[in-house]
Scaffold this active site. Structure first.
Site, PDB file in Angstrom:
ATOM      1  N   LYS A   1     -28.615   4.311  14.737  1.00  0.00           N
ATOM      2  CA  LYS A   1     -28.099   5.401  14.791  1.00  0.00           C
ATOM      3  C   LYS A   1     -27.391   5.282  16.244  1.00  0.00           C
ATOM      4  CE  LYS A   1     -32.019   7.248  13.317  1.00  0.00           C
ATOM      5  NZ  LYS A   1     -32.031   8.915  12.409  1.00  0.00           N
TER       6      LYS A   1
ATOM      7  N   TYR B   1     -32.398  -0.896  15.111  1.00  0.00           N
ATOM      8  CA  TYR B   1     -32.521   0.574  15.278  1.00  0.00           C
ATOM      9  C   TYR B   1     -31.537   1.698  16.211  1.00  0.00           C
ATOM     10  CZ  TYR B   1     -34.710   5.770  15.170  1.00  0.00           C
ATOM     11  OH  TYR B   1     -35.147   6.971  15.601  1.00  0.00           O
TER      12      TYR B   1
HETATM   13  N1  LIG Z   1     -39.983  10.757  15.900  1.00  0.00           N
HETATM   14  C1  LIG Z   1     -39.736  10.612  16.482  1.00  0.00           C
HETATM   15  O1  LIG Z   1     -40.429   9.851  18.360  1.00  0.00           O
HETATM   16  C2  LIG Z   1     -38.478  10.566  17.026  1.00  0.00           C
HETATM   17  C3  LIG Z   1     -37.118   9.999  17.478  1.00  0.00           C
HETATM   18  C4  LIG Z   1     -35.697   9.988  17.588  1.00  0.00           C
HETATM   19  C5  LIG Z   1     -35.067   9.769  16.470  1.00  0.00           C
HETATM   20  N2  LIG Z   1     -36.129  10.188  15.248  1.00  0.00           N
HETATM   21  C6  LIG Z   1     -35.672  10.183  14.103  1.00  0.00           C
HETATM   22  O2  LIG Z   1     -35.989  11.901  13.281  1.00  0.00           O
HETATM   23  C7  LIG Z   1     -35.871  11.435  11.843  1.00  0.00           C
HETATM   24  C8  LIG Z   1     -37.069  11.786  11.474  1.00  0.00           C
HETATM   25  O3  LIG Z   1     -38.108  11.232  12.183  1.00  0.00           O
HETATM   26  P1  LIG Z   1     -39.095  11.454  11.540  1.00  0.00           P
HETATM   27  O4  LIG Z   1     -40.023  10.949  13.096  1.00  0.00           O
HETATM   28  O5  LIG Z   1     -39.527  12.745  11.459  1.00  0.00           O
HETATM   29  O6  LIG Z   1     -40.555  10.350  10.749  1.00  0.00           O
HETATM   30  P2  LIG Z   1     -41.544  10.580   9.696  1.00  0.00           P
HETATM   31  O7  LIG Z   1     -42.403  11.672   9.771  1.00  0.00           O
HETATM   32  O8  LIG Z   1     -41.778   8.792   8.606  1.00  0.00           O
HETATM   33  O9  LIG Z   1     -40.453  11.337   8.175  1.00  0.00           O
HETATM   34  C9  LIG Z   1     -39.371  10.405   7.765  1.00  0.00           C
HETATM   35  C10 LIG Z   1     -39.122  11.449   6.561  1.00  0.00           C
HETATM   36  O10 LIG Z   1     -36.664  10.582   6.164  1.00  0.00           O
HETATM   37  C11 LIG Z   1     -37.104  10.819   4.967  1.00  0.00           C
HETATM   38  N3  LIG Z   1     -37.021   9.130   4.066  1.00  0.00           N
HETATM   39  C12 LIG Z   1     -37.520   7.766   4.742  1.00  0.00           C
HETATM   40  N4  LIG Z   1     -36.750   6.925   4.087  1.00  0.00           N
HETATM   41  C13 LIG Z   1     -35.872   7.603   3.059  1.00  0.00           C
HETATM   42  C14 LIG Z   1     -34.784   7.569   2.607  1.00  0.00           C
HETATM   43  N5  LIG Z   1     -34.511   5.719   1.959  1.00  0.00           N
HETATM   44  N6  LIG Z   1     -34.026   8.090   1.550  1.00  0.00           N
HETATM   45  C15 LIG Z   1     -34.985   9.720   2.210  1.00  0.00           C
HETATM   46  N7  LIG Z   1     -35.673  10.110   3.273  1.00  0.00           N
HETATM   47  C16 LIG Z   1     -36.055   8.862   3.606  1.00  0.00           C
HETATM   48  C17 LIG Z   1     -39.250  10.587   4.550  1.00  0.00           C
HETATM   49  O11 LIG Z   1     -39.218  11.743   3.186  1.00  0.00           O
HETATM   50  P3  LIG Z   1     -40.055  10.265   1.476  1.00  0.00           P
HETATM   51  O12 LIG Z   1     -40.842   9.350   2.720  1.00  0.00           O
HETATM   52  O13 LIG Z   1     -41.124  11.571   1.482  1.00  0.00           O
HETATM   53  O14 LIG Z   1     -38.754  10.138   1.078  1.00  0.00           O
HETATM   54  C18 LIG Z   1     -39.469  11.778   5.693  1.00  0.00           C
HETATM   55  O15 LIG Z   1     -39.541  13.057   5.271  1.00  0.00           O
HETATM   56  C19 LIG Z   1     -35.589  10.296  11.951  1.00  0.00           C
HETATM   57  O16 LIG Z   1     -33.983   9.943  11.688  1.00  0.00           O
HETATM   58  C20 LIG Z   1     -35.680   8.935  13.186  1.00  0.00           C
HETATM   59  O17 LIG Z   1     -34.710   7.964  13.156  1.00  0.00           O
HETATM   60  C21 LIG Z   1     -37.733  10.066  15.519  1.00  0.00           C
END
Ligand SMILES: NC(=O)c1ccc[n+]([C@@H]2O[C@H](COP(=O)([O-])OP(=O)(O)OC[C@H]3O[C@@H](n4cnc5c(N)ncnc54)[C@H](OP(=O)(O)O)[C@@H]3O)[C@@H](O)[C@H]2O)c1
Length: 267
Positions: free
Chosen positions: A146, A142
């Site tokens: 990133k 990861y």
């Molecule tokens: N939450 C945290 O603590 C955190 C921290 C650092 C960075 N991030 C980053 O923030 C971003 C959003 O994460 P989140 O925490 O909101 O996660 P999440 O709730 O699991 O949402 C992930 C989103 O990405 C979409 N997705 C997953 N695989 C995909 C694919 N192959 N093609 C297109 N869309 C895809 C999903 O949509 P569908 O399943 O509907 O397709 C969903 O809307 C990510 O890039 C993650 O790495 C999150």
């Protein structure tokens, strides 16, 4: 004219919060999901997009062109997690992880740029992670995906400044979303020497996400960057100690920083 903002991964978590917030501020929001038919109650349209497939990305832009000829902002948000000991990581799983977290967002940038260039302006916000700036134990894949997105954003930013297009990364700390339950989990090999420590690290990681901040903070930060004239290359938003770790990584001797990380994960 209202600005049009494309938010990938708008069905859940940070992307959903960003999309709701920007919609409430009056932006024309277009979201994406791999399964848009599952989400019928959103106040903005969701188009089908799977970042792991170039064909899906091409189809997505073809569909987008039938709906609008403007794209002011791309929020490259969609992404997934992956955990596992580096030694035991299934490389095909890691390649597929990079397709979603690195090559997919890059392909989105490649198709968004000509639209923005012809308008003489545009903004791209690549969502990375605080883990992009440090190799996190049992999340090396990861951090690598990133980190790659973060570095290529730096290069891209300098290349496209001449066209009036601004690029930045936004590195979230831990936010309470569904990311932990959806991440790819590499099981230990039989008799693995990592078994106990990996399981303990996983519990620590999951606790951090469950106790994470409210995604609205990220949504408000994104809205702020959209309104800014000039963007910095990198932003970090999240709990104080996680943001502080970025400064500590820069100023502390490497050995001390590594010891702190190992203590944090009980290694
Ligand atoms: N939450 C945290 O603590 C955190 C921290 C650092 C960075 N991030 C980053 O923030 C971003 C959003 O994460 P989140 O925490 O909101 O996660 P999440 O709730 O699991 O949402 C992930 C989103 O990405 C979409 N997705 C997953 N695989 C995909 C694919 N192959 N093609 C297109 N869309 C895809 C999903 O949509 P569908 O399943 O509907 O397709 C969903 O809307 C990510 O890039 C993650 O790495 C999150």
């Amino acid at each position: 004219m209202k600005q049009t903002v494309l938010v990938t991964g708008a069905s859940s978590g940070l992307g959903k919060s960003i999309s709701f917030h920007l919609h409430s501020l009056g932006y024309t929001v277009i979201g994406t999901s791999r399964s848009p038919h599952k989400y019928t109650d959103l106040p903005f349209p969701l188009l089908a997009l799977d970042l792991s497939s170039q064909a899906s990305i091409d189809l997505f832009f073809a569909e987008l062109a039938t709906k609008t000829n403007r794209l002011d902002v791309l929020v490259n948000n969609a992404g997934v997690g992956i955990t596992g000991a580096v030694e035991e990581m299934n490389l095909n799983a890691l390649r597929s992880h990079f397709d979603t977290n690195f090559f997919g967002p890059l392909a989105m940038v490649q198709q968004a740029l000509p639209i923005m260039r012809s308008a003489g302006k545009g903004k791209i916000i690549n969502i990375t992670s605080i883990g992009a700036s440090m190799g996190l134990p049992f999340r090396g894949g990861y951090s690598a995906s990133k980190g790659a997105l973060q570095l290529i954003s730096e290069a891209l930013r300098m290349e496209v400044a001449q066209f009036g297009i601004e690029i930045c990364t936004l590195a979230p700390g831990d936010y309470a979303t569904d990311i932990a339950s959806r991440r790819y989990y590499e099981p230990n090999k039989k008799g693995s020497p990592y078994e106990a420590i990996y399981q303990e690290s996983l519990s620590t990681m999951d606790e951090h996400v469950d106790d994470g901040n409210d995604p609205i903070e990220i949504a408000k930060a994104v809205a702020g960057y959209i309104q800014k004239n000039k963007l910095r290359p990198h932003y970090a938003v999240g709990p104080f100690m996680q943001r502080l770790s970025l400064t500590m990584k820069k100023i502390l001797p490497q050995k001390i920083f590594e010891r702190m990380l190992k203590n944090h994960y009980n290694l």
